[in-house]
Design an enzyme around this catalytic site. Sequence first.
Site, PDB file in Angstrom:
ATOM      1  N   ARG A  52       0.802  -1.226   0.000  1.00 34.65           N
ATOM      2  CA  ARG A  52       0.000   0.000   0.000  1.00 34.65           C
ATOM      3  C   ARG A  52       0.834   1.274   0.000  1.00 34.65           C
ATOM      4  O   ARG A  52       0.604   2.170  -0.823  1.00 34.65           O
ATOM      5  CB  ARG A  52      -0.932   0.017   1.223  1.00 34.65           C
ATOM      6  CG  ARG A  52      -1.950  -1.101   1.207  1.00 34.65           C
ATOM      7  CD  ARG A  52      -2.716  -1.171   2.502  1.00 34.65           C
ATOM      8  NE  ARG A  52      -1.862  -1.663   3.589  1.00 34.65           N
ATOM      9  CZ  ARG A  52      -2.262  -1.789   4.844  1.00 34.65           C
ATOM     10  NH1 ARG A  52      -3.482  -1.437   5.197  1.00 34.65           N
ATOM     11  NH2 ARG A  52      -1.442  -2.269   5.767  1.00 34.65           N
ATOM     12  N   ASP A  97      -5.051  -3.949   3.249  1.00 38.41           N
ATOM     13  CA  ASP A  97      -3.828  -4.586   2.784  1.00 38.41           C
ATOM     14  C   ASP A  97      -4.176  -5.619   1.707  1.00 38.41           C
ATOM     15  O   ASP A  97      -4.909  -6.569   1.976  1.00 38.41           O
ATOM     16  CB  ASP A  97      -3.131  -5.263   3.963  1.00 38.41           C
ATOM     17  CG  ASP A  97      -1.731  -5.747   3.625  1.00 38.41           C
ATOM     18  OD1 ASP A  97      -1.374  -5.801   2.425  1.00 38.41           O
ATOM     19  OD2 ASP A  97      -0.995  -6.080   4.564  1.00 38.41           O
TER      20      ASP A  97
END
Length: 147
Positions: free
Chosen positions: A8, A119
């Site tokens: 990310r 995630d």
Amino acid sequence: VSLGNICRSPIAEAVFRKLVADEKVENKWMTDSAAVSDWNVGRCPDARALSCLRNHGIETAHKARQITKEDFQTFDYILCMDESNLRDLKRKSNQVKDCKATIELLGSYDPQKQLIIEDPYYGSEKDFETVYEQCVRCCKAFLEKPH
């Protein structure tokens, strides 16, 4: 900032760098990404993150690193991906003398109100694309905010 700095946060960093370059305001921003943990220090971003960025014409040479005490003293903003990151960063910042960083969720800037950037590590390419799209929306909104 994310947990491992290979999915990310490198996507967010690369997206923000491109937006800043497109707006020709590189001289106003110092951009980096980091991890709360030390698990992946020195590693390149996940291959799926790199592939997602390349599909959008963005390259990155980022290597994972762990957030440092100096980051809290240097950066004006530390933007993170989820509540766990936020808790960890606020706890770490309390141990730093002269912390000047505002610590926030990147998702707090999302016009679509998707507060958490999940995630994608255990997901599919589609999950990386979702992260990319969220990062674009959030980074654009953040950049448009008066600083």
